[in-house]
Scaffold this active site. Structure first.
Site, PDB file in Angstrom:
ATOM      1  N   ARG A  93       0.828  -1.191   0.000  1.00 50.01           N
ATOM      2  CA  ARG A  93       0.000   0.000   0.000  1.00 50.01           C
ATOM      3  C   ARG A  93       0.871   1.253   0.000  1.00 50.01           C
ATOM      4  NH1 ARG A  93      -5.133   1.855  -0.849  1.00 50.01           N
ATOM      5  NH2 ARG A  93      -6.002   3.059   0.853  1.00 50.01           N
ATOM      6  N   THR A 370      -9.948   0.461  -9.771  1.00 52.74           N
ATOM      7  CA  THR A 370      -8.931  -0.346  -9.110  1.00 52.74           C
ATOM      8  C   THR A 370      -8.916  -1.596  -9.955  1.00 52.74           C
ATOM      9  OG1 THR A 370      -9.346   0.536  -6.915  1.00 52.74           O
ATOM     10  CG2 THR A 370      -8.553  -1.704  -6.958  1.00 52.74           C
ATOM     11  N   THR A 388      -4.278  -0.563  -7.072  1.00 52.79           N
ATOM     12  CA  THR A 388      -5.086   0.613  -7.386  1.00 52.79           C
ATOM     13  C   THR A 388      -4.260   1.882  -7.543  1.00 52.79           C
ATOM     14  OG1 THR A 388      -7.049   1.840  -6.690  1.00 52.79           O
ATOM     15  CG2 THR A 388      -5.502   1.246  -4.954  1.00 52.79           C
ATOM     16  N   SER A 442     -10.064  -0.468   1.390  1.00 53.90           N
ATOM     17  CA  SER A 442     -11.158  -1.453   1.407  1.00 53.90           C
ATOM     18  C   SER A 442     -10.834  -2.661   0.537  1.00 53.90           C
ATOM     19  CB  SER A 442     -12.442  -0.818   0.876  1.00 53.90           C
ATOM     20  OG  SER A 442     -12.807   0.289   1.658  1.00 53.90           O
ATOM     21  N   GLY A 462     -13.804  -1.220  -6.633  1.00 54.26           N
ATOM     22  CA  GLY A 462     -15.096  -0.659  -6.241  1.00 54.26           C
ATOM     23  C   GLY A 462     -15.075   0.158  -4.960  1.00 54.26           C
TER      24      GLY A 462
HETATM   25  O1  DON Z   1      -7.913   1.220  -1.206  1.00 57.41           O
HETATM   26  C1  DON Z   1      -9.082   1.504  -1.401  1.00 57.41           C
HETATM   27  O2  DON Z   1      -9.998   1.076  -0.743  1.00 57.41           O
HETATM   28  C2  DON Z   1      -9.420   2.400  -2.550  1.00 57.41           C
HETATM   29  N1  DON Z   1      -8.315   3.247  -2.865  1.00 57.41           N
HETATM   30  C3  DON Z   1      -9.819   1.543  -3.692  1.00 57.41           C
HETATM   31  C4  DON Z   1     -10.271   2.343  -4.865  1.00 57.41           C
HETATM   32  C5  DON Z   1     -11.133   1.592  -5.770  1.00 57.41           C
HETATM   33  O3  DON Z   1     -11.453   0.476  -5.580  1.00 57.41           O
HETATM   34  C6  DON Z   1     -11.617   2.316  -6.910  1.00 57.41           C
HETATM   35  N2  DON Z   1     -12.288   1.420  -7.805  1.00 57.41           N
HETATM   36  N3  DON Z   1     -13.196   1.062  -8.221  1.00 57.41           N
END
Ligand code: DON
Length: 559
Positions: A93, A370, A388, A442, A462
Site C-alpha cells: 500500500r 482499481t 489501485t 477497502s 469498487g
Molecule cells: O484502497 C481503497 O480502498 C481504494 N483506494 C480503492 C479504490 C477503488 O477500488 C476504486 N475502484 N473502483
C-alpha cells in the site's frame, strides 16, 4: 472509402479481442481486467512459472494495457496460498510522504480544500507497487529470471496495443483532466479523440519498465525514474522526496482468517479494512441468514444491509493503519461483539445510521477504478492481487520521463473527521493523516477453502463496495448455492452506514422487494454498476473454473 452496392451493409470489422467470461482448465487459470493481461499470465504459467510469477507479470502488463487502474504509481495487496495451504499477505500500500501532516488538506479555517486530496501531485502517496512485485518475486517466485516477467509489459508498451471501446471512452472522458494536470505531452492526449482499435504506444513507460527489468525495484525508486517523479513533486506542489522513495518497503503480514460454517476465508488485514469488515459482517449474519431464501430474498437483503451498516460504522471509528494506531481487533472480531451489535437489529425495520454512530453526509460518484487479478497454478498455489491508483488514472498526473500515472491514495485518509472522501467514506482519528502512515483501504483480495481445500479465489475494484461485493459473491457461491458464473454476474447491492441508504445496481431488487425494503424504512439508490469481480473456483475433481465480470473487458484465460 469503399462504396458498397445498395442493400449490402459494410462488413463489420472482426472483434478486437475475443473476451472469454468463463474458462475451464486443469493446469492454470488467470482472470484479470484485460484479455492481454490474462494472456500474459497464462504464458508465464505455461512456461513453468507459478501463480506468484504470473501475478507479477500480470501486474506489469496491467500497468500498460489498463492505465486507469493498472499501475506502477499506485499500490495494493497480495493474498497468496502456497501448495501446503500456508497463506501470506503482502502489503504494498502507498504511504504518506514524510512531509505530510494531519491538516494538510485544510484551509485556515479548518475546512477541507476541495480537490487537492484527489487531483494533482499533492494527492499522491509514495507508490508501493514496484516494491511489492519485486518482493513477491524474491520470496515466492520460481521463474528463471525477473526480467522475463517484466518483458511482456515492455513489449506491450513499446509496440503498443489496440485499445478497447471502454478504454477509448475513458480516455476521451478524462481528456480535460489530463490537460489540466499535465503541462507536458503525454501519450493519452492527442488531437483526435480515441476510438476502439486505436494503437496506444507508451515509449516512456517502456523505458521505465526496462529499468525495472534490469535493476529490480531500484529501477523505479532510484536513478532517472525516481528523479522524474521527484521533479514533478518539487516543481508542481507535491510532497514525495527521494528519501520517501528510499524508505518505502512492502511488508508481509498475517492474513485475516475467518472460519465460517464449512469455509475458511483468508483475506487482507490492516491497512485494509476489508478482512475485518468481511469477518464482522459474516459473523453478524451467521445465525439469521436463510440460505434457502437465496440472494434476492428480502429478509436476507435486509439482514446483510443491516450488518454492513454496523460494520462500516466501526470502520469509520476504529480502523486505520495498524502500524501507527491501536485498533481493538480482538474485540471487533469477537463473536460476543457481533451479537451485541446485532441486538438492535429489527427483522422488520431499517435501523438509522445516526443511532449507530454520528457522521456527516456523503456524496457519491460512479466509475472509480482499481483492478484485481485471480490466479491459480498446477502446483496448487493461488494468488489474489488487488492494486489501485484509487480513482480513474489516479491523481491524473502522468510522470513525464517516467511514463506512468500517480495515485491519489491520500484521499483514502480522513482529511477531516466526518468529512467524506470520494467513496463517501468517513473516518476519524484512527485514519487521520500522518507521515509514513498508510491510508485505510477497502481492498479485499480473498482466498477461500471449503472443508480445508482451495475452493475460491476472488477480488474486485469498487472502493467501499469491494468488501460487500466480495461478501456477496462468496455468499452466492457458498450458502446460496449458485454456480460461480451466476454468483459473479448477479446484480449487487451495498450499505456503508453513511450515506444511510442501500446502493444497488438497477436490477438488483424485484419491484416487490423494493417496496418491502422501502416499507421497512430503507432508502434505495441505484448506480450503473458495482465492482468488476475476477473469480476462480476449484471443483471437487480439481478443475479450475474462471469467471470474469460481465461488467467490463474482464477476461478469463485457462490452460
Ligand atoms: O484502497 C481503497 O480502498 C481504494 N483506494 C480503492 C479504490 C477503488 O477500488 C476504486 N475502484 N473502483
Amino acid at each position: 472509402m469503399t462504396i458498397l452496392p445498395a442493400g449490402r451493409s459494410q462488413p463489420s470489422a472482426p472483434p478486437l479481442y475475443t473476451i472469454e467470461k468463463t474458462a475451464e482448465a486443469k493446469k492454470g487459470m488467470v482472470v484479470t481486467a484485460h484479455p492481454l493481461a490474462s494472456q500474459v499470465g497464462i504464458r508465464i504459467l505455461r512456461k513453468g512459472g507459478n501463480a506468484a510469477d504470473a501475478a507479477v507479470a500480470v501486474q506489469f502488463a496491467l500497468a500498460v494495457v489498463y492505465p486507469r487502474a493498472g499501475n506502477l504509481g499506485g499500490g495494493g495487496f497480495l493474498v497468496h496460498r502456497n501448495e501446503e495451504g500456508l497463506v501470506r499477505t503482502l502489503d504494498f500500500r502507498e504511504k504518506a510522504p514524510a512531509a505530510a501532516s494531519r491538516d494538510m488538506y485544510l484551509d485556515d479555517r479548518g475546512n477541507v480544500i476541495a480537490g487537492i486530496s484527489t487531483a494533482g501531485p499533492a494527492a499522491a502517496g509514495i507508490p508501493g507497487s514496484v516494491a511489492g512485485l519485486a518482493e513477491t518475486y524474491r520470496v515466492l517466485g520460481k521463474y528463471k529470471n525477473w526480467q522475463a516477467l517484466v518483458k511482456p509489459a515492455i513489449r506491450l508498451a513499446r509496440k503498443g496495443f489496440r485499445i478497447t471501446a471502454l478504454e477509448a471512452d475513458r480516455l476521451n472522458r478524462f481528456r480535460p483532466d489530463f490537460l489540466t494536470h499535465n503541462p507536458w505531452p503525454m501519450p493519452f492526449v492527442r488531437e483526435k479523440s480515441w476510438q476502439e482499435g486505436d494503437r496506444l504506444r507508451q515509449p516512456e513507460l517502456a523505458a521505465t519498465l526496462a529499468r525495472i527489468a534490469r535493476a529490480g525495484a531500484s529501477g523505479f525508486y532510484k536513478g532517472p525514474a525516481a528523479a522524474a517523479l521527484t521533479n514533478v513533486m518539487s516543481n508542481h506542489g507535491g510532497y514525495i522526496t527521494q528519501e520517501d522513495l528510499d524508505a518505502y518497503q512492502a511488508v508481509w503480514r498475517d492474513p485475516v482468517r475467518i472460519e465460517w460454517k464449512e469455509y475458511t476465508l483468508y483475506t487482507m488485514g490492516l491497512p485494509s479494512s476489508g478482512g475485518i469488515l468481511l469477518q464482522q459482517i459474516l459473523s453478524m449474519i451467521e445465525d439469521q441468514l436463510r440460505p434457502t431464501g437465496g440472494p434476492r430474498d428480502v429478509h436476507n437483503i435486509h439482514l446483510i444491509a443491516e450488518a454492513e451498516r454496523r460494520a462500516f460504522a466501526d470502520r469509520a471509528k476504529y480502523l486505520g493503519d495498524g502500524d501507527m494506531v491501536q485498533v481493538p481487533m480482538d474485540t471487533l472480531m469477537s463473536a460476543a461483539y457481533a451479537r451485541r451489535k446485532m441486538h438492535s437489529f429489527d427483522p422488520e425495520k431499517a435501523s438509522r445510521s445516526e443511532s449507530i454512530e454520528a457522521a456527516g453526509e456523503a456524496p457519491t460518484r460512479e466509475h472509480f477504478e482499481t483492478t484485481h487479478a485471480s490466479i491459480v497454478d498446477r502446483f496448487g498455489q493461488a494468488a489474489a492481487v488487488t492494486t489501485t491508483l484509487n480513482d480513474n488514472y489516479g491523481c491524473k498526473v502522468w510522470v513525464p520521463g517516467g511514463g506512468y500515472f500517480l495515485n491519489n491514495e491520500m484521499d483514502d485518509f480522513s482529511a477531516k473527521p466526518g468529512v467524506p472522501n470520494i467513496f463517501g467514506l468517513v473516518g476519524g482519528e484512527a485514519n487521520a493523516i500522518a507521515p509514513a502512515k498508510r491510508p485505510l483501504s477497502s481492498m479485499t483480495p480473498t482466498v477461500v477453502e471449503r472443508d480445508g481445500k482451495l475452493w475460491l479465489v476472488l477480488g474486485t475494484p469498487g472502493g467501499s463496495t469491494i468488501i460487500t461485493s466480495v461478501l456477496q459473491v462468496f455468499l452466492n457461491a457458498g450458502p446460496f448455492g449458485l454456480s460461480l458464473e451466476q454468483a459473479v454476474q448477479a446484480p449487487r447491492f451495498h450499505h456503508q452506514c453513511w450515506p444511510d441508504r442501500i446502493l444497488s445496481e438497477p436490477d438488483a431488487f424485484e419491484a416487490s422487494v423494493q417496496k418491502e425494503l422501502q416499507a421497512m424504512g430503507h432508502k434505495l439508490e441505484t448506480t450503473a454498476y458495482i465492482g468488476l469481480m475476477e473469480a476462480i473456483g476449484v471443483a471437487r475433481d480439481g478443475r479450475f473454473l474462471g469467471v470474469a465480470d460481465r461488467r467490463g473487458d474482464d477476461h478469463a484465460s485457462g490452460w
